[in-house]
Design a protein around this motif. Structure first.
Motif, short mmCIF file in Angstrom:
data_model
loop_
_atom_site.label_atom_id
_atom_site.label_comp_id
_atom_site.label_asym_id
_atom_site.label_seq_id
_atom_site.Cartn_x
_atom_site.Cartn_y
_atom_site.Cartn_z
N HIS A 28 0.84 -1.20 0.00
CA HIS A 28 0.00 0.00 0.00
C HIS A 28 0.87 1.25 0.00
O HIS A 28 0.57 2.24 -0.67
N GLY A 29 1.97 1.20 0.77
CA GLY A 29 2.85 2.36 0.85
C GLY A 29 4.15 2.05 1.56
O GLY A 29 4.25 1.10 2.33
N SER A 85 3.51 7.71 8.89
CA SER A 85 2.55 8.67 8.32
C SER A 85 2.72 8.80 6.81
O SER A 85 1.74 8.97 6.08
N LYS A 86 3.94 8.67 6.34
CA LYS A 86 4.21 8.71 4.89
C LYS A 86 3.72 7.44 4.22
O LYS A 86 3.13 7.48 3.14
N ALA A 87 3.96 6.30 4.86
CA ALA A 87 3.58 5.01 4.26
C ALA A 87 2.07 4.86 4.13
O ALA A 87 1.60 4.25 3.17
N VAL A 88 1.32 5.39 5.08
CA VAL A 88 -0.14 5.28 4.98
C VAL A 88 -0.73 6.38 4.10
O VAL A 88 -1.90 6.34 3.77
N GLY A 89 0.08 7.38 3.77
CA GLY A 89 -0.36 8.42 2.85
C GLY A 89 -1.14 9.55 3.50
O GLY A 89 -1.76 10.35 2.81
N THR A 135 -1.80 -3.66 7.14
CA THR A 135 -0.86 -4.13 8.16
C THR A 135 0.45 -3.37 7.94
O THR A 135 0.73 -2.92 6.83
N ALA A 136 1.24 -3.22 9.00
CA ALA A 136 2.47 -2.43 8.88
C ALA A 136 3.66 -3.16 9.47
O ALA A 136 3.53 -3.93 10.43
N HIS A 137 4.81 -2.88 8.90
CA HIS A 137 6.09 -3.41 9.37
C HIS A 137 7.03 -2.22 9.53
O HIS A 137 7.07 -1.34 8.68
N VAL A 138 7.81 -2.22 10.62
CA VAL A 138 8.69 -1.08 10.90
C VAL A 138 10.07 -1.56 11.34
O VAL A 138 10.19 -2.61 11.99
#
Length: 132
Positions: free
Chosen positions: A3-4, A65-69, A109-112
């Protein structure tokens, strides 16, 4: 499906200046309650570790915040996005309130990952959309 993707490099010296200027009020603006407790404990025992902890959290939230747009606009806020650690030490994103609801509704879902070195903290976030 991706997604981003978001990345951020944060100058630890900039965080130090903000912390010196605004004190704990600055940390309270950036950190969730859980993160704030960790920051206070680290800062008390090792001030430099506390500073780097704050810088990595700032960086990771910027990257998220950038990855989710969304950037830093609703429902994204500093305190609703928490960067926690699993018992293994792996960083994970824990969301709260309206941001959590929005994120789950989108099927994301997110990975960091976070790192710091002397004067800089850096983060990288990948957000995926769940396949139906």
């Amino acid at each position: 499906m991706i997604h981003g993707i978001g990345t951020d490099v944060c100058d630890v010296r900039r965080i130090r200046v903000s912390l010196e200027r605004h004190g704990e009020r600055f940390a309270r603006k950036i950190l969730s309650d859980g993160e704030l407790a960790v920051w206070q404990a680290r800062s008390k025992r090792w001030p430099e570790r506390g500073l780097r902890f704050l810088a990595t959290r700032f960086s990771a939230k910027e990257a998220f915040s950038k990855a989710v747009g969304l950037g830093l606009r609703m429902p994204m806020t500093w305190r609703l996005c928490e960067i926690a650690n699993l018992p293994s030490g792996k960083p994970v994103i824990v969301l709260h309130g309206g941001l959590k609801e929005w994120f789950e509704k989108q099927g994301l879902t997110a990975h960091v990952t976070v790192t710091d070195e002397t004067d800089y903290a850096a983060s990288f976030v990948v957000v995926e959309k769940k396949e139906n």
